[in-house]
Design a protein around this motif. Structure first.
Motif, PDB file in Angstrom:
ATOM      1  N   MET A   1       0.840  -1.212   0.000  1.00  0.00           N
ATOM      2  CA  MET A   1       0.000   0.000   0.000  1.00  0.00           C
ATOM      3  C   MET A   1       0.874   1.261   0.000  1.00  0.00           C
ATOM      4  N   LYS A   2       0.385   2.270  -0.679  1.00  0.00           N
ATOM      5  CA  LYS A   2       1.151   3.524  -0.759  1.00  0.00           C
ATOM      6  C   LYS A   2       1.306   4.153   0.615  1.00  0.00           C
ATOM      7  N   ASN A   3       2.412   4.876   0.789  1.00  0.00           N
ATOM      8  CA  ASN A   3       2.683   5.568   2.044  1.00  0.00           C
ATOM      9  C   ASN A   3       2.302   7.040   1.884  1.00  0.00           C
ATOM     10  N   LEU A   4       1.386   7.515   2.707  1.00  0.00           N
ATOM     11  CA  LEU A   4       0.852   8.882   2.521  1.00  0.00           C
ATOM     12  C   LEU A   4       1.943   9.956   2.522  1.00  0.00           C
ATOM     13  N   SER A   5       3.024   9.729   3.265  1.00  0.00           N
ATOM     14  CA  SER A   5       4.048  10.771   3.348  1.00  0.00           C
ATOM     15  C   SER A   5       4.989  10.783   2.140  1.00  0.00           C
ATOM     16  N   GLU A   6       4.786   9.823   1.242  1.00  0.00           N
ATOM     17  CA  GLU A   6       5.613   9.776   0.023  1.00  0.00           C
ATOM     18  C   GLU A   6       4.878  10.358  -1.181  1.00  0.00           C
ATOM     19  N   LEU A   7       3.626  10.736  -0.980  1.00  0.00           N
ATOM     20  CA  LEU A   7       2.804  11.156  -2.119  1.00  0.00           C
ATOM     21  C   LEU A   7       2.820  12.671  -2.325  1.00  0.00           C
ATOM     22  N   ASN A   8       2.509  13.069  -3.544  1.00  0.00           N
ATOM     23  CA  ASN A   8       2.321  14.486  -3.849  1.00  0.00           C
ATOM     24  C   ASN A   8       0.824  14.796  -3.897  1.00  0.00           C
ATOM     25  N   TYR A   9       0.433  15.892  -3.233  1.00  0.00           N
ATOM     26  CA  TYR A   9      -0.974  16.268  -3.137  1.00  0.00           C
ATOM     27  C   TYR A   9      -1.240  17.520  -3.979  1.00  0.00           C
ATOM     28  N   GLY A  10      -2.337  17.529  -4.668  1.00  0.00           N
ATOM     29  CA  GLY A  10      -2.723  18.703  -5.455  1.00  0.00           C
ATOM     30  C   GLY A  10      -4.059  19.235  -4.967  1.00  0.00           C
ATOM     31  N   ILE A  11      -4.116  20.545  -4.688  1.00  0.00           N
ATOM     32  CA  ILE A  11      -5.363  21.168  -4.241  1.00  0.00           C
ATOM     33  C   ILE A  11      -5.846  22.077  -5.365  1.00  0.00           C
ATOM     34  N   ILE A  12      -7.042  21.815  -5.857  1.00  0.00           N
ATOM     35  CA  ILE A  12      -7.607  22.654  -6.916  1.00  0.00           C
ATOM     36  C   ILE A  12      -8.568  23.637  -6.265  1.00  0.00           C
ATOM     37  N   GLY A  13      -8.156  24.900  -6.146  1.00  0.00           N
ATOM     38  CA  GLY A  13      -8.991  25.917  -5.482  1.00  0.00           C
ATOM     39  C   GLY A  13      -8.563  26.063  -4.040  1.00  0.00           C
ATOM     40  N   LEU A  14      -7.846  27.163  -3.753  1.00  0.00           N
ATOM     41  CA  LEU A  14      -7.247  27.317  -2.428  1.00  0.00           C
ATOM     42  C   LEU A  14      -8.061  28.309  -1.580  1.00  0.00           C
ATOM     43  N   GLY A  15      -9.346  27.994  -1.409  1.00  0.00           N
ATOM     44  CA  GLY A  15     -10.209  28.819  -0.550  1.00  0.00           C
ATOM     45  C   GLY A  15     -10.184  28.290   0.868  1.00  0.00           C
ATOM     46  N   ILE A  16     -11.293  28.503   1.592  1.00  0.00           N
ATOM     47  CA  ILE A  16     -11.307  28.040   2.985  1.00  0.00           C
ATOM     48  C   ILE A  16     -11.201  26.513   3.070  1.00  0.00           C
ATOM     49  N   MET A  17     -11.856  25.803   2.153  1.00  0.00           N
ATOM     50  CA  MET A  17     -11.823  24.338   2.217  1.00  0.00           C
ATOM     51  C   MET A  17     -10.483  23.809   1.693  1.00  0.00           C
ATOM     52  N   GLY A  18     -10.099  24.251   0.504  1.00  0.00           N
ATOM     53  CA  GLY A  18      -8.829  23.796  -0.060  1.00  0.00           C
ATOM     54  C   GLY A  18      -7.662  24.172   0.844  1.00  0.00           C
ATOM     55  N   GLY A  19      -7.703  25.383   1.375  1.00  0.00           N
ATOM     56  CA  GLY A  19      -6.646  25.844   2.279  1.00  0.00           C
ATOM     57  C   GLY A  19      -6.586  25.003   3.545  1.00  0.00           C
ATOM     58  N   SER A  20      -7.753  24.684   4.090  1.00  0.00           N
ATOM     59  CA  SER A  20      -7.785  23.885   5.320  1.00  0.00           C
ATOM     60  C   SER A  20      -7.293  22.457   5.056  1.00  0.00           C
ATOM     61  N   ILE A  21      -7.616  21.921   3.887  1.00  0.00           N
ATOM     62  CA  ILE A  21      -7.118  20.582   3.531  1.00  0.00           C
ATOM     63  C   ILE A  21      -5.589  20.610   3.416  1.00  0.00           C
ATOM     64  N   ALA A  22      -5.073  21.638   2.729  1.00  0.00           N
ATOM     65  CA  ALA A  22      -3.614  21.759   2.598  1.00  0.00           C
ATOM     66  C   ALA A  22      -2.959  21.854   3.982  1.00  0.00           C
ATOM     67  N   LYS A  23      -3.535  22.680   4.843  1.00  0.00           N
ATOM     68  CA  LYS A  23      -2.952  22.844   6.184  1.00  0.00           C
ATOM     69  C   LYS A  23      -3.035  21.553   6.999  1.00  0.00           C
ATOM     70  N   ALA A  24      -4.163  20.852   6.880  1.00  0.00           N
ATOM     71  CA  ALA A  24      -4.319  19.602   7.643  1.00  0.00           C
ATOM     72  C   ALA A  24      -3.324  18.555   7.159  1.00  0.00           C
ATOM     73  N   ILE A  25      -3.054  18.540   5.846  1.00  0.00           N
ATOM     74  CA  ILE A  25      -2.056  17.588   5.318  1.00  0.00           C
ATOM     75  C   ILE A  25      -0.666  17.982   5.814  1.00  0.00           C
ATOM     76  N   ARG A  26      -0.375  19.288   5.747  1.00  0.00           N
ATOM     77  CA  ARG A  26       0.946  19.754   6.190  1.00  0.00           C
ATOM     78  C   ARG A  26       1.163  19.452   7.676  1.00  0.00           C
ATOM     79  N   THR A  27       0.137  19.638   8.476  1.00  0.00           N
ATOM     80  CA  THR A  27       0.287  19.414   9.924  1.00  0.00           C
ATOM     81  C   THR A  27       0.353  17.943  10.285  1.00  0.00           C
ATOM     82  N   ASN A  28      -0.475  17.135   9.623  1.00  0.00           N
ATOM     83  CA  ASN A  28      -0.650  15.757  10.098  1.00  0.00           C
ATOM     84  C   ASN A  28       0.035  14.691   9.256  1.00  0.00           C
ATOM     85  N   ILE A  29       0.472  15.037   8.043  1.00  0.00           N
ATOM     86  CA  ILE A  29       0.993  13.990   7.155  1.00  0.00           C
ATOM     87  C   ILE A  29       2.400  14.274   6.612  1.00  0.00           C
ATOM     88  N   LEU A  30       2.585  15.496   6.153  1.00  0.00           N
ATOM     89  CA  LEU A  30       3.874  15.812   5.528  1.00  0.00           C
ATOM     90  C   LEU A  30       4.684  16.805   6.349  1.00  0.00           C
TER      91      LEU A  30
END
Lengths: 292, 292
Positions: A1-30
């Motif tokens: 199975m893929k390792n989440l910390s080895e993957l590249n994430y793409g956020i399409i639309g960096l508003g409140i939701m996209g921004g929060s997803i990016a931040k949650a990934i940065r804090t908890n995964i990468l």
């Protein structure tokens, strides 16, 4: 199975939701040192700069560079309005990286379901999703990584979704802070969201409309304020959501108006006994909901 | 002018409101060493014990000792349901201390207004009041002294109220933490509270009633939860409030249903332009309210 910390994430639309997803990934995964990167596409340069300066994302892309960005991403979150999500999928069905996992956050799924065959990426796996978090704020500046703590997430799997991709998405969602993941169909999603989310926004808006003026809040004790906070509404987004789900939403409005009329009649007839019984049932039902 | 820390306070009914008033007085006005005392009357011995043990009140009284307690009190807060408030005033009009200030917290004033001449204490000054704070909890154990911070208070002065007593009550209210005091008539109070408080409780209750089941909250993102928190309702109290103010409340329900129907029609006709305009107006109006 893929390792989440080895993957590249793409956020399409960096508003409140996209921004929060990016931040949650940065804090908890990468961490800064992870091999995986976070990329984001937005038309708003200021948001992209803010996100790169604060090291939330590794690189920002403008819409004209979408294809380039998608070619790098193992995981794509499409954080756009419903019709824009549909258009994005139509325009980019061939631009995703091989075996990428694509997901969306759209508050109404019928649009996507109806055109499923034409939007399904051929070499990637598109899993419908809906993070149940929202608020009256907008834009990247309002986003936060803790936004999703203890929130619900809805997934709408299709028969062609790969089980290992669904598992990976569930792992990612859980690490972002969501505590309850429910799987259902698009039709059931739209019906239930039509109630818990859309009807509430209609009700809060109608309540504000029926206030005689803005000074009424001098007479407020918290009920009106709590009930109508969501009426600080993003008008274009909710117009789109309401109209895209109009049949189910109108059905909910009608049911709700009937319940109002039942209470109105008990009050009008001064039927204390049945009104108290009804309110006792309401109390029990709401307390039961609280426990979930 | 009287000094608040030299006065004796009487709380009639030591529930969440009476208890919070006692605690706010103890925290902000009377230290252990003040000459002034706090007394409370309740039929619930457990609440009286809890309040004396924690030194919130100096002494508790059971209903049969009301007369004795009232003879000691310079300031009396009647923290009972509306009809019980009316009965209490009728039964005790001759039991108040000379020149005492009496006030109530009843959420509907027409009842009291209609019988004003018969309930007006002869040797004391009764000032109608309504602290605008509430919640889904009940009882002394749920009370807290900080409950009133930044809340609204409504006063309904009558021509026979002494200006110095009104000033003293305003001083007391402000020290308890309330930030905005609005003066109005009973009729205007009942009309506005019928909107900000009662209509909201009707709407939240109807919303819970129209939920298909309690599992719907797996699909919640906060809107439904915030909107319906007040549906954990004290059924006998709100039955009494709704029915005591039925004409004004039904008028508000009708207005609200009309606003719902207007939105429903725009959604049904897919009238994006007018729906967006309406929601933009709602947003502006609600943000304006937030500023107050």
């Amino acid at each position: 199975m893929k390792n989440l910390s080895e993957l590249n994430y793409g956020i399409i639309g960096l508003g409140i939701m996209g921004g929060s997803i990016a931040k949650a990934i940065r804090t908890n995964i990468l961490s800064d040192k992870s091999n995986g990167k976070i990329y984001a596409m937005d038309k708003n340069l200021e948001s992209l700069y803010a996100a790169t300066d604060s090291k939330i994302i590794n690189k920002g892309f403008l819409p004209e560079d979408t294809k380039k960005m998608l070619s790098l991403c193992d995981f794509v979150f499409i954080c756009l309005y419903p019709h824009a999500t549909l258009d994005f999928l139509k325009n980019n069905s061939k631009n995703f990286k091989n075996d990428a996992i694509i997901t969306d956050i759209s508050g109404v799924k019928a649009l996507l379901e109806k055109e499923y065959d034409s939007i399904k990426p051929q070499n990637a796996d598109f899993i419908f999703g809906h993070p149940m978090a929202g608020g009256e704020k907008e834009g990247f500046s309002a986003s936060k990584g803790e936004y999703f703590l203890n929130h619900n997430y809805i997934l709408i799997p299709h028969s062609n979704n790969k089980p290992e991709n669904l598992s990976l998405l569930r792992e990612l969602i859980t690490k972002m802070g969501f505590t309850k993941i429910t799987e259902t169909t698009s039709d059931d999603h739209d019906n239930k969201i039509g109630f818990t989310s859309q009807l509430c926004h209609v009700v809060a808006s109608a309540m504000v409309e029926s206030a005689e003026n803005t000074e009424i809040t001098s007479f407020g004790g918290g009920s009106f304020e709590d009930l109508t906070r969501i009426a600080m509404i993003n008008a274009p987004l909710w117009t789109e959501l309401f109209i895209s789900n109009k049949e189910k939403l109108i059905n909910h409005i009608e049911n709700f108006k009937n319940q109002l009329s039942i209470m109105e009649e008990l009050i009008s007839k001064e039927d204390k006994e049945n009104l108290t019984e009804l309110l006792n049932d309401v109390r029990k039902k709401r307390i039961e909901m609280q426990k979930r």
